[in-house]
Design a protein around this motif. Structure first.
Motif, PDB file in Angstrom:
ATOM      1  N   GLU A 157       0.833  -1.201   0.000  1.00 58.18           N
ATOM      2  CA  GLU A 157       0.000   0.000   0.000  1.00 58.18           C
ATOM      3  C   GLU A 157       0.865   1.247   0.000  1.00 58.18           C
ATOM      4  O   GLU A 157       1.934   1.300   0.606  1.00 58.18           O
ATOM      5  N   ARG A 158       0.391   2.231  -0.750  1.00 59.58           N
ATOM      6  CA  ARG A 158       1.051   3.541  -0.842  1.00 59.58           C
ATOM      7  C   ARG A 158       2.544   3.418  -1.132  1.00 59.58           C
ATOM      8  O   ARG A 158       3.393   3.994  -0.440  1.00 59.58           O
ATOM      9  N   THR A 159       2.873   2.653  -2.138  1.00 61.20           N
ATOM     10  CA  THR A 159       4.271   2.475  -2.524  1.00 61.20           C
ATOM     11  C   THR A 159       4.353   2.295  -4.027  1.00 61.20           C
ATOM     12  O   THR A 159       3.366   1.957  -4.683  1.00 61.20           O
ATOM     13  N   GLU A 160       5.540   2.510  -4.551  1.00 63.72           N
ATOM     14  CA  GLU A 160       5.783   2.283  -5.975  1.00 63.72           C
ATOM     15  C   GLU A 160       6.469   0.943  -6.220  1.00 63.72           C
ATOM     16  O   GLU A 160       6.599   0.505  -7.357  1.00 63.72           O
ATOM     17  N   GLN A 161       6.918   0.285  -5.151  1.00 61.98           N
ATOM     18  CA  GLN A 161       7.751  -0.899  -5.284  1.00 61.98           C
ATOM     19  C   GLN A 161       6.909  -2.182  -5.389  1.00 61.98           C
ATOM     20  O   GLN A 161       5.956  -2.368  -4.635  1.00 61.98           O
ATOM     21  N   VAL A 162       7.310  -3.055  -6.315  1.00 65.39           N
ATOM     22  CA  VAL A 162       6.618  -4.347  -6.489  1.00 65.39           C
ATOM     23  C   VAL A 162       7.604  -5.510  -6.402  1.00 65.39           C
ATOM     24  O   VAL A 162       7.265  -6.640  -6.764  1.00 65.39           O
ATOM     25  N   GLY A 163       8.817  -5.258  -5.885  1.00 59.89           N
ATOM     26  CA  GLY A 163       9.808  -6.325  -5.755  1.00 59.89           C
ATOM     27  C   GLY A 163      11.066  -6.021  -6.548  1.00 59.89           C
ATOM     28  O   GLY A 163      11.240  -4.931  -7.097  1.00 59.89           O
ATOM     29  N   ASN A 164      11.936  -6.992  -6.611  1.00 60.09           N
ATOM     30  CA  ASN A 164      13.190  -6.869  -7.354  1.00 60.09           C
ATOM     31  C   ASN A 164      13.258  -8.030  -8.343  1.00 60.09           C
ATOM     32  O   ASN A 164      13.346  -9.190  -7.941  1.00 60.09           O
ATOM     33  N   PHE A 165      13.206  -7.722  -9.627  1.00 59.02           N
ATOM     34  CA  PHE A 165      13.155  -8.774 -10.650  1.00 59.02           C
ATOM     35  C   PHE A 165      14.359  -9.697 -10.567  1.00 59.02           C
ATOM     36  O   PHE A 165      14.219 -10.925 -10.666  1.00 59.02           O
ATOM     37  N   TRP A 166      15.542  -9.148 -10.374  1.00 55.19           N
ATOM     38  CA  TRP A 166      16.767  -9.959 -10.386  1.00 55.19           C
ATOM     39  C   TRP A 166      16.810 -10.898  -9.181  1.00 55.19           C
ATOM     40  O   TRP A 166      17.263 -12.038  -9.295  1.00 55.19           O
ATOM     41  N   GLY A 403      -9.345  -5.871  -1.185  1.00 52.22           N
ATOM     42  CA  GLY A 403      -9.137  -4.598  -0.511  1.00 52.22           C
ATOM     43  C   GLY A 403      -8.680  -3.472  -1.409  1.00 52.22           C
ATOM     44  O   GLY A 403      -8.401  -2.369  -0.912  1.00 52.22           O
ATOM     45  N   LYS A 404      -8.577  -3.694  -2.708  1.00 52.31           N
ATOM     46  CA  LYS A 404      -8.141  -2.643  -3.626  1.00 52.31           C
ATOM     47  C   LYS A 404      -9.286  -2.282  -4.571  1.00 52.31           C
ATOM     48  O   LYS A 404      -9.939  -3.176  -5.144  1.00 52.31           O
ATOM     49  N   LYS A 405      -9.548  -0.985  -4.710  1.00 58.70           N
ATOM     50  CA  LYS A 405     -10.603  -0.529  -5.613  1.00 58.70           C
ATOM     51  C   LYS A 405     -10.166  -0.710  -7.067  1.00 58.70           C
ATOM     52  O   LYS A 405      -9.006  -0.461  -7.418  1.00 58.70           O
ATOM     53  N   LEU A 406     -11.080  -1.135  -7.891  1.00 57.47           N
ATOM     54  CA  LEU A 406     -10.805  -1.341  -9.305  1.00 57.47           C
ATOM     55  C   LEU A 406     -11.447  -0.194 -10.081  1.00 57.47           C
ATOM     56  O   LEU A 406     -12.609  -0.247 -10.491  1.00 57.47           O
ATOM     57  N   SER A 503      -0.198   0.078 -10.167  1.00 54.00           N
ATOM     58  CA  SER A 503      -1.390   0.862  -9.851  1.00 54.00           C
ATOM     59  C   SER A 503      -2.036   0.379  -8.550  1.00 54.00           C
ATOM     60  O   SER A 503      -2.476   1.187  -7.723  1.00 54.00           O
ATOM     61  N   LEU A 504      -2.089  -0.932  -8.356  1.00 53.89           N
ATOM     62  CA  LEU A 504      -2.670  -1.482  -7.130  1.00 53.89           C
ATOM     63  C   LEU A 504      -1.805  -1.179  -5.912  1.00 53.89           C
ATOM     64  O   LEU A 504      -2.320  -0.895  -4.826  1.00 53.89           O
ATOM     65  N   ALA A 505      -0.489  -1.270  -6.078  1.00 59.14           N
ATOM     66  CA  ALA A 505       0.421  -1.042  -4.945  1.00 59.14           C
ATOM     67  C   ALA A 505       0.332   0.382  -4.421  1.00 59.14           C
ATOM     68  O   ALA A 505       0.584   0.621  -3.230  1.00 59.14           O
ATOM     69  N   ARG A 506      -0.017   1.335  -5.272  1.00 58.53           N
ATOM     70  CA  ARG A 506      -0.091   2.738  -4.842  1.00 58.53           C
ATOM     71  C   ARG A 506      -1.322   3.026  -3.988  1.00 58.53           C
ATOM     72  O   ARG A 506      -1.403   4.053  -3.325  1.00 58.53           O
ATOM     73  N   GLN A 507      -2.295   2.130  -4.019  1.00 54.75           N
ATOM     74  CA  GLN A 507      -3.559   2.403  -3.341  1.00 54.75           C
ATOM     75  C   GLN A 507      -3.487   2.157  -1.835  1.00 54.75           C
ATOM     76  O   GLN A 507      -2.660   1.378  -1.348  1.00 54.75           O
ATOM     77  N   GLN A 508      -4.391   2.830  -1.126  1.00 55.63           N
ATOM     78  CA  GLN A 508      -4.631   2.542   0.278  1.00 55.63           C
ATOM     79  C   GLN A 508      -5.756   1.508   0.347  1.00 55.63           C
ATOM     80  O   GLN A 508      -6.818   1.701  -0.255  1.00 55.63           O
ATOM     81  N   PRO A 509      -5.567   0.380   1.028  1.00 53.97           N
ATOM     82  CA  PRO A 509      -6.631  -0.627   1.093  1.00 53.97           C
ATOM     83  C   PRO A 509      -7.918  -0.065   1.685  1.00 53.97           C
ATOM     84  O   PRO A 509      -7.890   0.805   2.565  1.00 53.97           O
TER      85      PRO A 509
END
Length: 554
Positions: A157-166, A403-406, A503-509
């Protein structure tokens, strides 16, 4: 024992084995993707690659990693194929022509493994091991990495990060794929699959003639070919070849391997989002579609109404191995086309119109039951988002999932994902049918000839790799066109998946309320199954009507 009884027993044994694997393998995958601890071997890989193993990436950086790694892989494998005559263990193989090398490189890097060549007569052992088999590992890992990023989009939530591909790529290969492949390669060798470095050996046949046989490191490639839902065979006959698949036990084991990771990933999803019921709902939809497909293909092949005389004379065994029979062949065909695995143990082009048509339809579903390693889960999660959106329209409420709005942004990404592959398939098949020179590559005319072309583009765009084989696809046009279709069909959907994850990671649940759609109940399972079938049916029904349906109704 009758063939039907043997068929039922192997299906029940397969279901039991997959059910027993669901929890431990799914939990191991979840731990691999969430732990903060790095193994020594992983730290060495990060150091060699200049990667900060503790740093996260936003979805654009994650996508750049996926695309950069894949682009380098295509170039590397293309060079391998073009220069193989200068390499060790080449067995006298000549360089692969440029268009075919491009097609093959794109095929193995995209987890498609479409083959317009005969492996035993075209490639040397080093290219098979260090080129193709390596891509079998890393292309499967890329798919799992992308779905891991999407799941993190739901959990963060409220982040731009989705992990590290490498980090994801390294961990999946070292902790999941390599250990399982090592163990089951030994099992395959014990079951009769060959593993050696022999070249061409001449033997005397029972009839007194001579035959040349080619050995090679088959078991080590066979296991990851199935486990990673890749499908490229060491031999042209693929899993119908006795060196790759010698008996009913190895046949059953190969089906288990091509299904086990994809059927276990919903457990990973449930654990990562903190609700195992979500995983059970997704795997139930997968299982229902898989079971229905097996039933339809088996009935079509075992009880054909199109040629009762041919069936009575054993005609429905055309293109099938005697050591497997109809039931095991149908089980393999349904399973391999419902995953992104192009492995085959029978000749799909020889199937009845409805049996062969079902294998095409399986791929048109987007291979989500259970689908490829990673790609199957992110495909069905996209469809789950569409299902929630449809339910929201019916009750006049903003849809929410986990918990995420579509909103409009998320639905646009999901819609683009769904529309991309059908557009690639239908445009590609339409161009092939519109060009007289490419129509001439069809070895059959009428609806069956069209089915061959439709199957080729469906297989390529959905990164399956199997073929009807009644198509002369080793031409400059087909090699280039299908190679481009594989690349677009693999990476355009990944763009939309990762953009959706960001887009989902940026949301507040949002909190669960009385109006929130429960996505773990049987009603949602039915809704999602219906959305899958309706979306695919409306998209592909005209093309299917011109091919297998028209042939079956003649």
């Amino acid at each position: 024992m009758t063939g039907a009884l043997a068929g039922w027993l192997q299906i029940l044994a397969l279901v039991a084995a997959l059910a027993l694997s669901y929890r431990p393998l799914g939990d191991h995958l979840a731990h691999t993707l969430t732990t903060s601890r790095h193994l020594a071997a992983e730290r060495l890989v990060y150091r060699l690659g200049g990667v900060d193993g503790d740093a996260d990436q936003g979805w654009p950086a994650y996508l750049r990693g996926v695309l950069a790694f894949s682009a380098v892989s295509v170039l590397f494998l293309y060079g391998f194929l073009r220069l193989q005559n200068h390499l060790l263990l080449s067995l006298g193989s000549r360089p692969m022509p440029a268009d075919q090398a491009f097609n093959t490189a794109a095929s193995f890097v995209t987890n498609t493994n479409w083959q317009s060549y005969s492996g035993e007569s075209t490639l040397g052992h080093l290219v098979q091991m260090a080129g193709l088999a390596v891509q079998n590992f890393v292309s499967a890992a890329v798919g799992i990495a992308v779905v891991a990023a999407l799941i993190r989009g739901f959990t963060r939530e409220r982040t731009e990060q989705v992990g590290n591909f490498w980090v994801d790529l390294t961990r999946i290969v070292l902790r999941v794929l390599l250990p399982i492949a090592f163990v089951f390669a030994i099992v395959l060798v014990a079951g009769g699959v060959i593993q050696n470095f022999h070249g061409v050996e001449s033997i005397r046949t029972v009839a007194g003639g001579h035959q040349n046989l080619i050995g090679g490191p088959v078991a080590s490639q066979e296991v990851i070919k199935e486990l990673g839902t890749n499908g490229g065979g060491f031999y042209n006959a693929n899993s119908a070849h006795p060196f790759e698949n010698p008996n009913p036990f190895t046949n059953w084991l190969e089906i288990y391997l091509l299904l086990v990771i994809s059927f276990s990933l919903p457990r990973t999803f449930g654990r990562m989002v903190g609700d195992h019921r979500q995983g059970y709902a997704i795997v139930t939809v997968m299982a229902v579609i898989w079971a229905a497909s097996i039933a339809i293909v088996t009935v079509a092949e075992a009880h054909s109404v199109s040629s009762q005389a041919g069936h009575a004379a054993g005609g429905m065994m055309e293109g099938k191995e005697q050591r497997f029979g109809i039931w095991a062949s149908a089980l393999f065909a349904a399973s391999t086309t419902l995953t992104s695995c192009g492995a085959v143990n029978s000749f799909h082009d020889s199937y009845t119109p409805f049996g062969g048509g079902m294998t095409i339809f399986n791929m048109m579903l987007g291979e989500i039951a259970p689908g490829g390693t990673g790609s199957g889960l992110y495909g069905i999660l996209i469809l789950a988002i569409i299902a929630v959106f449809v339910a929201g329209l019916m009750v006049g409420r903003t849809p929410e999932y986990l918990g995420k709005k579509l909103g409009s942004r998320e639905i646009k990404f999901a819609s683009l994902y769904i529309l991309t592959t059908p557009a690639i398939v239908l445009v590609g098949a339409g161009l092939a049918m519109a060009l007289p020179g490419e129509r001439a590559a069809m070895l059959n005319h009428g609806p069956h000839g069209f089915s061959e072309v439709l199957y080729a583009f469906t297989s390529a765009a959905n990164n399956n790799g199997s073929a009807f084989a009644g198509l002369g696809a080793n031409t400059a046009w087909y090699n280039t066109a299908l190679g481009l279709v594989m690349l677009f069909g693999r990476y355009l959907p990944m763009v939309f998946v990762l953009a959706l994850a960001g887009s989902l990671a940026r949301q507040q649940p949002v909190p669960v309320t009385a109006g929130t759609l429960p996505t773990h109940r049987p009603q949602f399972v039915g809704l999602l199954t219906g959305v899958v079938l309706i979306v695919v049916g409306l998209t592909y029904f005209p093309a299917l009507s011109l091919g297998p349906l028209a042939e079956g109704l003649q």
